[in-house]
Design a protein around this motif. Structure first.
Motif, mmCIF file in Angstrom:
data_model
loop_
_atom_site.group_PDB
_atom_site.id
_atom_site.type_symbol
_atom_site.label_atom_id
_atom_site.label_comp_id
_atom_site.label_asym_id
_atom_site.label_seq_id
_atom_site.Cartn_x
_atom_site.Cartn_y
_atom_site.Cartn_z
ATOM 1 N N PRO A 1 7.171 -10.598 21.439
ATOM 2 C CA PRO A 1 7.612 -11.512 21.984
ATOM 3 C C PRO A 1 8.896 -12.686 22.802
ATOM 4 O O PRO A 1 9.056 -13.300 23.657
ATOM 5 C CB PRO A 1 6.188 -12.908 21.577
ATOM 6 C CG PRO A 1 4.907 -12.529 21.558
ATOM 7 C CD PRO A 1 5.968 -10.973 20.914
ATOM 8 N N SER A 2 9.192 -12.574 21.272
ATOM 9 C CA SER A 2 10.441 -13.550 20.858
ATOM 10 C C SER A 2 11.425 -12.876 21.657
ATOM 11 O O SER A 2 12.393 -13.338 22.139
ATOM 12 C CB SER A 2 9.964 -14.120 19.740
ATOM 13 O OG SER A 2 10.785 -13.084 18.725
ATOM 14 N N GLU A 3 11.362 -11.324 21.821
ATOM 15 C CA GLU A 3 12.459 -10.459 21.958
ATOM 16 C C GLU A 3 12.423 -9.976 23.463
ATOM 17 O O GLU A 3 13.592 -9.896 23.701
ATOM 18 C CB GLU A 3 12.197 -8.983 21.136
ATOM 19 C CG GLU A 3 12.142 -9.391 19.476
ATOM 20 C CD GLU A 3 12.462 -8.191 18.988
ATOM 21 O OE1 GLU A 3 11.112 -7.394 19.305
ATOM 22 O OE2 GLU A 3 13.209 -7.732 18.142
ATOM 23 N N GLU A 4 11.638 -10.942 23.951
ATOM 24 C CA GLU A 4 11.547 -10.185 25.436
ATOM 25 C C GLU A 4 12.169 -10.934 25.751
ATOM 26 O O GLU A 4 12.464 -12.421 25.940
ATOM 27 C CB GLU A 4 10.212 -10.213 25.891
ATOM 28 C CG GLU A 4 9.308 -9.638 24.835
ATOM 29 C CD GLU A 4 8.361 -8.322 25.977
ATOM 30 O OE1 GLU A 4 8.689 -8.098 27.317
ATOM 31 O OE2 GLU A 4 7.241 -7.573 25.894
ATOM 32 N N GLU A 5 12.752 -10.509 27.164
ATOM 33 C CA GLU A 5 13.919 -11.351 28.284
ATOM 34 C C GLU A 5 13.002 -11.955 28.933
ATOM 35 O O GLU A 5 12.199 -11.563 29.501
ATOM 36 C CB GLU A 5 14.693 -9.997 28.977
ATOM 37 C CG GLU A 5 15.360 -9.743 27.912
ATOM 38 C CD GLU A 5 17.001 -8.689 29.211
ATOM 39 O OE1 GLU A 5 16.508 -8.630 30.515
ATOM 40 O OE2 GLU A 5 17.075 -7.722 28.193
ATOM 41 N N PRO A 6 13.432 -13.537 29.084
ATOM 42 C CA PRO A 6 12.328 -14.206 30.049
ATOM 43 C C PRO A 6 12.568 -13.275 32.086
ATOM 44 O O PRO A 6 13.796 -13.222 32.307
ATOM 45 C CB PRO A 6 13.267 -15.596 30.830
ATOM 46 C CG PRO A 6 14.177 -15.458 30.140
ATOM 47 C CD PRO A 6 14.536 -14.075 28.845
ATOM 48 N N PRO A 7 11.742 -13.401 32.621
ATOM 49 C CA PRO A 7 12.196 -12.876 33.962
ATOM 50 C C PRO A 7 13.058 -13.708 34.989
ATOM 51 O O PRO A 7 13.241 -14.798 34.284
ATOM 52 C CB PRO A 7 10.584 -14.082 35.065
ATOM 53 C CG PRO A 7 9.979 -13.879 33.645
ATOM 54 C CD PRO A 7 10.465 -13.816 32.499
ATOM 55 N N PRO A 8 13.503 -13.267 35.714
ATOM 56 C CA PRO A 8 14.900 -13.253 36.138
ATOM 57 C C PRO A 8 14.567 -15.039 36.759
ATOM 58 O O PRO A 8 15.554 -15.406 37.053
ATOM 59 C CB PRO A 8 14.885 -12.704 37.620
ATOM 60 C CG PRO A 8 14.552 -11.236 36.970
ATOM 61 C CD PRO A 8 13.356 -11.748 36.246
ATOM 62 N N HIS A 9 13.639 -14.905 37.740
ATOM 63 C CA HIS A 9 13.479 -16.409 37.832
ATOM 64 C C HIS A 9 13.430 -17.987 37.208
ATOM 65 O O HIS A 9 13.350 -18.463 37.473
ATOM 66 C CB HIS A 9 12.102 -16.832 38.886
ATOM 67 C CG HIS A 9 10.695 -16.122 37.960
ATOM 68 N ND1 HIS A 9 10.222 -15.343 37.834
ATOM 69 C CD2 HIS A 9 9.963 -17.199 37.479
ATOM 70 C CE1 HIS A 9 9.026 -14.758 37.077
ATOM 71 N NE2 HIS A 9 9.100 -16.343 37.026
ATOM 72 N N TYR A 10 13.625 -17.532 36.112
ATOM 73 C CA TYR A 10 14.047 -18.729 35.045
ATOM 74 C C TYR A 10 14.853 -18.918 34.606
ATOM 75 O O TYR A 10 16.190 -18.595 34.775
ATOM 76 C CB TYR A 10 13.187 -18.250 33.529
ATOM 77 C CG TYR A 10 11.584 -18.109 33.219
ATOM 78 C CD1 TYR A 10 10.469 -19.730 33.988
ATOM 79 C CD2 TYR A 10 10.728 -17.080 33.618
ATOM 80 C CE1 TYR A 10 9.920 -19.689 33.907
ATOM 81 C CE2 TYR A 10 9.446 -17.266 33.460
ATOM 82 C CZ TYR A 10 8.705 -18.749 33.073
ATOM 83 O OH TYR A 10 8.015 -18.757 33.524
ATOM 84 N N SER B 1 9.815 -0.434 25.026
ATOM 85 C CA SER B 1 9.454 -1.663 25.038
ATOM 86 C C SER B 1 8.223 -2.503 24.406
ATOM 87 O O SER B 1 7.900 -3.550 25.050
ATOM 88 C CB SER B 1 9.128 -1.762 26.842
ATOM 89 O OG SER B 1 8.204 -1.585 26.779
ATOM 90 N N GLU B 2 7.410 -2.182 24.422
ATOM 91 C CA GLU B 2 5.732 -2.124 24.282
ATOM 92 C C GLU B 2 5.595 -3.118 22.558
ATOM 93 O O GLU B 2 5.131 -3.645 21.994
ATOM 94 C CB GLU B 2 4.811 -1.294 24.431
ATOM 95 C CG GLU B 2 4.114 -0.900 25.531
ATOM 96 C CD GLU B 2 3.684 0.237 25.555
ATOM 97 O OE1 GLU B 2 3.106 0.932 24.781
ATOM 98 O OE2 GLU B 2 2.968 0.307 27.293
ATOM 99 N N ASN B 3 6.399 -2.091 22.146
ATOM 100 C CA ASN B 3 6.823 -2.486 20.588
ATOM 101 C C ASN B 3 7.600 -3.805 20.318
ATOM 102 O O ASN B 3 7.511 -4.201 19.209
ATOM 103 C CB ASN B 3 7.758 -1.778 19.576
ATOM 104 C CG ASN B 3 6.361 -0.680 19.383
ATOM 105 O OD1 ASN B 3 5.155 -0.589 19.696
ATOM 106 N ND2 ASN B 3 6.883 0.679 19.407
ATOM 107 N N ARG B 4 8.195 -4.689 20.978
ATOM 108 C CA ARG B 4 8.583 -5.738 20.933
ATOM 109 C C ARG B 4 8.161 -6.730 20.746
ATOM 110 O O ARG B 4 6.843 -7.088 20.926
ATOM 111 C CB ARG B 4 9.802 -6.013 22.262
ATOM 112 C CG ARG B 4 10.919 -5.393 22.925
ATOM 113 C CD ARG B 4 11.376 -5.462 24.435
ATOM 114 N NE ARG B 4 12.213 -4.382 24.136
ATOM 115 C CZ ARG B 4 12.452 -4.559 25.559
ATOM 116 N NH1 ARG B 4 12.753 -5.624 26.352
ATOM 117 N NH2 ARG B 4 13.850 -3.478 25.866
#
Length: 67
Positions: A58-67, A53-56
């Motif tokens: 930033p564009s691959e990261e999922e947004p937090p649930p509150h977005y 998960s650290e090697n992802r």
């Protein structure tokens, strides 16, 4: 001769008792080794998951649930 035979029988009984005690210790250590090996395997899997998960990017990261 009788005393010598009795002494040898007592020695064999004592050695049998010591062997039983050693067997209990070895069995306990093997159970502990098995438990620690299982825990280590779980930790390694967890760390692999974290490093993946650290090697992802930033564009691959999922947004937090509150977005």
């Amino acid at each position: 001769m009788e005393q010598r035979l009795t002494d040898m029988e007592m020695l064999i009984m004592h050695q049998g008792h010591i062997i039983d005690q050693l067997n209990e210790v070895v069995t306990g250590h093997q159970a502990l080794i098995d438990q620690l090996s299982k825990e280590l395997r779980i930790i390694k899997e967890h760390l692999r998951g974290l490093s993946a998960s650290e090697n992802r990017l930033p564009s691959e990261e999922e947004p937090p649930p509150h977005y």
